[in-house]
Scaffold this motif. Sequence first.
Motif: not given
Length: 324
Positions: A118-128, A157-160, A173-184
């Motif tokens: 419950a820390g705002g980092m999506g841990g439960g969503s990562a579990d899912a 919304a954080d699970v995808p 609601v955060g679920d419409q994802l568009t990947p972005a380039i960010s390699k560094t």
Amino acid sequence: MVAGRTAGLHGIGPRAVRVKAPGKINVSLRVGPLREDGYHSVASVYLAVSLYEEVTARVTEDAGVTVTVNGQGSLNLPLDQIPLDASNLAARAATLLADLSETSTGVHLDITKRVPVAGGMGGGSADAAATLLACDALWNSGFSRDELAKIAVDLGADVPFALVGGTAVGLGVGDQLTPAISKTPLHWVLVTSAFGLSTPDVYRTLDDLRTAGGNEPLEPPEMDPKILGAMRAGDARGLADLLHNDLQLAALELAPELKDVLQTGVDAGALAGIVSGSGPTVAFLADGADHAVEIEALIASTGLQTAVVHGPAHGARIVTDFVA
């Protein structure tokens, strides 16, 4: 126990699959008006970071889904806050996939927590997300990563994003994802808390504060393209001025002590600090890996719980599968 189907295919495929999936930082989170469906429209820039949840899904002879949870690392992990019944998000993920799979079995999920609870980092969503990938492999369900991401939308919304990882812009609601380039790599120091904040409570508080101040938004928010430019270039100093979280005001209202945490990070030399998502985890941006280590040492010396992470990190990934 969560009801599920048993296909009797224990001899096909692995008997257990272990998957890890990342936590995230919302580098930018702008919150729009409340929608008719009860959710808020958002414009978010997600960054997956190198703090991973791990889920081992194991075939069981009995139908249904069972869950156990354990914690690793030095972060504050109040595991007693995590439900072990059908309401657990990982259990819901397994049940959802079982309903869609022709080859599902009973399954036990053993979750190793590393992301703050419950820390705002999506841990439960990562579990899912980890559970979806693990059970798909366990049951030979044959869903593609894109198909699993579509299934994941029903879980939150954080699970995808936890499936995809990397850097992405999230709209709707955060679920419409568009990947972005960010390699560094960008380097961060996390400060965790021994308590959690309820995401619905934080959103509700934000609504109340906006209503009281007469500044309720009327239109869905937009994402500042300068943020992606700074992330693409790995420009930590440029990004520092662009960090933004509309939920931070509400998180500080519910947990005023976070103001002191933010000041501690600034005093330790962080380029900028921000409450991650709905909080209470605070993320401090550093100007490189060595700088992050220096900041962490100074913050930790005050007695706060800290961790150094970097991102972007990969999304959910199978670590191993095994027959025994």
